[in-house]
Design an enzyme around this catalytic site. Structure first.
Site, PDB file in Angstrom:
ATOM      1  CG  HIS B   5      55.526  -5.540 -30.725  1.00  0.00           C
ATOM      2  ND1 HIS B   5      56.489  -5.027 -29.902  1.00  0.00           N
ATOM      3  CD2 HIS B   5      54.956  -4.478 -31.341  1.00  0.00           C
ATOM      4  CE1 HIS B   5      56.498  -3.715 -30.007  1.00  0.00           C
ATOM      5  NE2 HIS B   5      55.587  -3.344 -30.863  1.00  0.00           N
ATOM      6  CB  ILE B   6      56.899 -11.991 -34.123  1.00  0.00           C
ATOM      7  CG1 ILE B   6      58.405 -12.036 -33.919  1.00  0.00           C
ATOM      8  CG2 ILE B   6      56.520 -11.297 -35.412  1.00  0.00           C
ATOM      9  CD1 ILE B   6      59.126 -12.827 -35.019  1.00  0.00           C
ATOM     10  CE  LYS B   7      61.237 -14.871 -30.676  1.00  0.00           C
ATOM     11  NZ  LYS B   7      62.515 -15.442 -30.340  1.00  0.00           N
ATOM     12  CG  ASN B   8      52.984  -8.699 -26.874  1.00  0.00           C
ATOM     13  OD1 ASN B   8      51.902  -9.207 -26.626  1.00  0.00           O
ATOM     14  ND2 ASN B   8      53.402  -7.610 -26.265  1.00  0.00           N
TER      15      ASN B   8
END
Lengths: 353, 211
Positions: B5-8
């Site tokens: 979830h690198i864009k959370n």
């Protein structure tokens, strides 16, 4: 207003209506932010002149108000509201979304607990640096997007000097300025890379705080011209957010709105090639399910964020959307009327006291 | 979890909180580098790295790190931003540092004249006042003339020169510079940067009105 047509209007309407009923499984992680998704769907329908396709408006209005926290603000969804008391916190982005949805549904905002809301917004501000949290639980970093939500809410509901003083405004504004990056665009926090969306949040906040193009404006003519240049350089075919990044449909709104705010006297079409933007958005239409994708690629689906912001961006470029309010012009008269009504009734209340 | 979830936003903040509690940011640089392997321009990873570096005073090696990334991809705007951030928060902008950064960015412009990031960095190092360094500006003016003779120019270089001449016009009421700037804006509109033709025409007519 000029007209724009990206084709498949009926399928986009169907797409947004479906979003209001049920979200596909791949959006399960957004369950805590149902209000925000609802804003995108209702906003999308309003931009397509199809808000009356929502037949059960009062049901929606009731649902939204059910998410209002008695001590101010709105929860993102029923699940967030029903968490144990120490975890259940209203969120500023959800509150912004709630108010937007209510406006779009024709509600007069009479049932908003205004003093509680404003006091809660104020409590989210960090007095040390003027930044805003999203919620009182500190589960996210502070963020210019939250400043924008706070600026919109304090402006709309007429926060007075006791609720949001000049010092508070100065503090919030100093934080905004500290987020300006070396290329003159704005980043999420001080030091971050600047990009189109946060540049919009910065400029819209300054506008609501009365610090843009005013007697107390904090950005010089030279700085504003540099910001215009940054935004104008964001067009390849469509629009993107940062230098040397691919075009992305949601920046159709963010970057163009920043451009309009930085130089309101000139039409966007005088600075960008609007036909190219329109063609790019058209190429990103999801032919299967309606809605708009982030970019023109086979393995992409339409999503509510990009569908909404692409349409909002086109609405802006074709001169029908007011950037800082994120609303079509036809809603602004009512918004201003509501603003005056709230101001008058609060004045009456305080005189009675 | 972060890699999935690198864009959370929340997960990155959670990680920051854990670093605070442990009072330890020593593993974070390596962690961001794992993310950069997937996505060189991941906004959250860069923000996290900046937070770690500032919070724990880990500036050593950061300027070199940014420069190495620019060798791999000179168009990496995140790396250019990080370079500026590191200098700003460690050595600061002394006269000497400004001079050496001006050389660095000129070198990178030789590699890729179409690199908007480098042009933005150049202007930032000059504090956006192009007339503050006339020698540098004259160098670019002559570069533009050479490229023009070859029948080949580039929009960013042309825009820089035009902006410099426009600034000079306002500062010194120099009509000759003004006329030249208008010519270049016109060239940008008609030939070098037609996507933005309306914008260049607008600048051209604003300046013409002043000369």
């Amino acid at each position: 207003m000029d007209e724009f047509d990206i084709g498949n209007r009926k399928s986009h309407i169907r797409y947004f209506k479906n979003i209001l009923n049920v979200l596909p499984q791949r959006y399960a992680s957004l369950d805590s932010q149902r209000l925000v998704i609802a804003q995108f769907a209702l906003g999308g329908l309003s931009l397509l002149e199809a808000i009356d396709e929502v037949k059960n408006k009062q049901e929606f209005i009731n649902w939204i108000y059910s998410l209002q926290c008695p001590s101010g603000g709105f929860y993102g969804s029923r699940i967030m509201k029903n968490l144990p008391a120490h975890l259940a916190k209203p969120h500023i982005a959800s509150t912004f979304a709630a108010v937007q949805c209510l406006i779009l549904l024709g509600d007069e905002l009479d049932n908003i607990h205004v003093p509680e809301l404003l006091s809660w917004v104020h409590s989210l501000m960090n007095p040390e640096d003027g930044s805003f949290q999203g919620a009182a639980d500190g589960s996210e970093p502070t963020d210019l997007r939250f400043t924008y939500c706070a600026a919109f809410l304090t402006h709309l509901f007429g926060a007075d000097a006791k609720e949001f003083s000049e010092d508070d405004i100065d503090n919030a504004v100093s934080y905004i300025i500290s987020c300006q990056s070396p290329d003159t665009s704005f980043g999420q926090v001080p030091g971050s890379e600047g990009h189109g969306a946060l540049t919009f949040c910065a400029l819209a906040s300054l506008k609501f705080f009365g610090r843009l193009h005013s007697e107390h404006g904090v950005l010089s003519g030279r700085e504003l011209r540099r910001i215009v240049r940054f935004c104008v350089n964001r067009q390849s075919e469509g629009i993107h957010g940062r230098p040397h990044k691919p075009d992305d449909t949601c920046y159709t709104f963010w970057t163009c709105a920043a451009l309009k705010l930085a130089q309101p006297s000139i039409e966007i079409s005088e600075k960008l090639d609007k036909e190219r933007v329109l063609n790019f958005v058209r190429s990103c239409v999801d032919e299967n399910i309606g809605g708009i994708k982030k970019l023109n690629a086979k393995n992409q689906y339409a999503d509510p964020t990009h569908s909404y912001f692409a349409l909002a961006g086109l609405g802006l470029i074709f001169n029908d959307v007011i950037p800082e309010y994120m609303l079509k012009k036809k809603y602004i008269k009512r918004v201003l009327r509501i603003r005056n009504k709230v101001k008058e009734s609060r004045l009456l209340e305080s005189n009675e006291l | 979890m972060l890699k999935r979830h690198i864009k959370n936003f929340q997960i990155w903040h959670h990680r920051q909180v854990l670093c605070e509690w442990a009072n330890d940011g020593s593993r974070e640089k390596a962690m961001t580098e794992l993310i950069f392997k997937q996505d060189q321009k991941n906004y959250h990873a860069w923000q996290h790295r900046q937070w770690v570096v500032k919070r724990f005073g880990l500036f050593e090696g950061e300027i070199d790190f940014a420069r190495e990334l620019l060798v791999k991809d000179v168009y990496n705007n995140s790396a250019w931003n990080h370079l500026y951030f590191c200098i700003q928060n460690s050595t600061g902008w002394s006269e000497e540092i400004r001079k050496s950064e001006l050389s660095f960015v000129q070198e990178k412009l030789e590699v890729a004249i179409d690199n908007e990031c480098a042009w933005n960095y150049l202007r930032a190092v000059q504090n956006h006042i192009l007339t503050a360094n006339p020698q540098l500006a004259d160098k670019f003016v002559s570069k533009l003339e050479v490229i023009e003779d070859r029948g080949n120019s580039h929009k960013h270089l042309a825009a820089y020169v035009a902006d410099y001449l426009a600034e000079k016009t306002e500062r010194d009421s120099d009509k000759e510079s003004g006329t030249k700037a208008v010519q270049i804006y016109t060239e940008l509109s008609s030939n070098l940067d037609p996507v933005r033709r309306n914008y260049w025409n607008y600048l051209s007519s604003c300046l013409s009105a002043k000369i």
